[in-house]
Design an enzyme around this catalytic site. Structure first.
Site, mmCIF file in Angstrom:
data_model
loop_
_atom_site.group_PDB
_atom_site.id
_atom_site.type_symbol
_atom_site.label_atom_id
_atom_site.label_comp_id
_atom_site.label_asym_id
_atom_site.label_seq_id
_atom_site.Cartn_x
_atom_site.Cartn_y
_atom_site.Cartn_z
ATOM 1 N N ALA A 25 0.817 -1.214 0.000
ATOM 2 C CA ALA A 25 0.000 0.000 0.000
ATOM 3 C C ALA A 25 0.849 1.262 0.000
ATOM 4 C CB ALA A 25 -0.934 -0.001 1.206
ATOM 5 N N THR A 26 2.023 1.227 0.629
ATOM 6 C CA THR A 26 2.890 2.405 0.620
ATOM 7 C C THR A 26 3.256 2.775 -0.813
ATOM 8 O OG1 THR A 26 3.791 2.023 2.830
ATOM 9 C CG2 THR A 26 5.164 3.272 1.310
ATOM 10 N N ASN A 78 -5.536 3.993 10.904
ATOM 11 C CA ASN A 78 -4.780 2.842 11.372
ATOM 12 C C ASN A 78 -4.429 2.910 12.846
ATOM 13 O OD1 ASN A 78 -3.022 5.025 10.427
ATOM 14 N ND2 ASN A 78 -1.323 3.662 10.922
ATOM 15 N N GLN A 96 -7.073 -0.326 6.023
ATOM 16 C CA GLN A 96 -7.651 -0.882 7.243
ATOM 17 C C GLN A 96 -9.146 -1.196 7.112
ATOM 18 O OE1 GLN A 96 -5.938 -1.751 9.903
ATOM 19 N NE2 GLN A 96 -3.969 -0.776 9.473
ATOM 20 N N SER A 143 -3.792 -3.307 0.734
ATOM 21 C CA SER A 143 -2.685 -4.149 1.175
ATOM 22 C C SER A 143 -3.214 -5.522 1.545
ATOM 23 C CB SER A 143 -1.984 -3.523 2.388
ATOM 24 O OG SER A 143 -0.970 -4.370 2.875
ATOM 25 N N CYS A 176 4.606 1.598 11.723
ATOM 26 C CA CYS A 176 5.545 2.353 10.895
ATOM 27 C C CYS A 176 6.308 3.390 11.711
ATOM 28 C CB CYS A 176 4.801 3.047 9.763
ATOM 29 S SG CYS A 176 3.868 1.906 8.727
#
Length: 367
Positions: free
Chosen positions: A67-68, A145, A173, A190, A311
């Protein structure tokens, strides 16, 4: 170990592991014209359809490394294909969005970062005032998140579209756990947040939305993202999406039940961060006055929970999300996040919450 860190990652579903297993031995390149290669390519297309089934009806799924990557690509692409240079986002977004916005500012873009209220929600009048004919894209997360708050994505999308701007939704999420609202033009996903494998995600682009190529080379993924796809990871993502869609109501009901059990076991000394109404209840972010959350984490090493985003863990900085909802740095360091879901049992959750409360109480006794 009692695992209560579902926002960081989720356990691999047995059905997903089974779907991935054949691709350990079927090693052919899915972009090869050989029979094995065509079989691998076909498996990827099956997975693409399985992921798309959880999303709005008209659009295209492009697989990414996570997803990043999808969020970086979407933001950069939205600016590259437009003559507009304003980006609007929210202060509580994931670092993948906020840090990309920081970079876009160095490239001459104007970034507007909207505040949220104590409930974690952005006010629609603020969005309306920020979005105008200069805006290329509005980036807003579906489920936060860190605190689990649900932003009004559909309403924000309507305001953005009235001004001719695109909408990027970080749905990491929420994907697989709830219906994705219609309205976003770009959606980042993700696999490992829905009991799939790590190392694979996707960017969904709505019908008619153009994307600038992200990686140049062989043009394997629809000419937009070059590089060899992993049939094993993609098949796992597809299986996880199919399973999530089939179990969505069942998983939702179980999470609602676990939420009630957790709050009852913790007792009255804890306050929930963020809106109680507009939230995903598998995320329980809690504040307790005077708590040393880092010490609590160290004292309960057989319970996996967190102090916030995985993260940002280890950075030493208080959560930007908790600061945005009005907590002082000292208060933010007295917060913990519990994440639970499909494979969490009531017994282990209740036992863990009781131990968390007892250990937190002991801190005050020995303070």
């Amino acid at each position: 170990m009692i695992y209560l860190d579902y926002q960081a990652t989720t356990p691999l579903a047995p059905e997903v592991k089974e779907a991935m297993a054949p691709w350990f031995d079927k090693f052919a390149n899915p972009h090869s014209p050989s029979r094995w290669g065509r079989e691998a390519a076909a498996a990827i297309e099956v997975a693409r359809d399985q992921v798309a089934a959880c999303l709005p009806p008209a659009g295209e799924v492009v697989f990414t490394g996570g997803a990043t990557e999808a969020l970086n690509w979407a933001l950069r692409s939205a600016v590259r294909i437009s003559d507009r240079r304003r980006v609007v986002t929210v202060l509580t977004e994931h670092a993948a969005v906020l840090d990309t916005c920081d970079w876009l500012e160095t490239q001459g873009c104007e970034v507007v970062r909207l505040p949220v209220g104590p409930d974690g929600l952005v006010a629609l009048p603020r969005v309306s005032a920020a979005v105008d004919e200069r805006t290329a894209v509005v980036a807003v997360m579906l489920v936060n998140n860190e605190i689990g708050v649900l932003q009004p994505v559909a309403e924000i999308a309507a305001l953005a579209h009235d001004a001719g701007a695109l909408v990027l939704c970080d749905a990491v999420q929420g994907f697989g756990r709830m219906a994705i609202p219609e309205g976003p033009d770009l959606i980042a996903l993700s696999a490992h947040k829905i009991h799939g494998p790590k190392g694979v995600g996707a960017l969904w682009a709505g019908e008619g939305v153009k994307l600038a190529p992200m990686l140049h080379g062989g043009g394997q993924e629809k000419g937009l993202r070059s590089g060899t796809l992993s049939p094993m990871l993609v098949a796992g993502f597809g299986a996880a999406a199919k399973l999530a869609l089939g179990r969505r109501e069942q998983d939702h009901a179980w999470v609602e039940h676990l939420w009630s059990c957790a709050l009852a076991a913790l007792g009255p000394a804890w306050d929930v961060n963020g809106s109680l109404e507009h939230r995903y209840r598998g995320n329980l972010n809690l504040f307790r006055e005077g708590l040393d959350a880092a010490r609590l984490l160290a004292d309960l090493r057989d319970i996996a929970f967190s102090l916030g985003s995985a993260c940002a863990s280890g950075s030493g900085r208080p959560s930007h999300v908790l600061r945005a909802v009005g907590l002082a740095d000292r208060e933010a360091r007295s917060c913990i996040r519990l994440g639970f879901g499909r494979y969490t049992t009531e017994e282990e959750l209740v036992a863990a919450c009781r131990r968390i409360d007892q250990t937190a109480s002991a801190q005050r006794s020995f303070a």
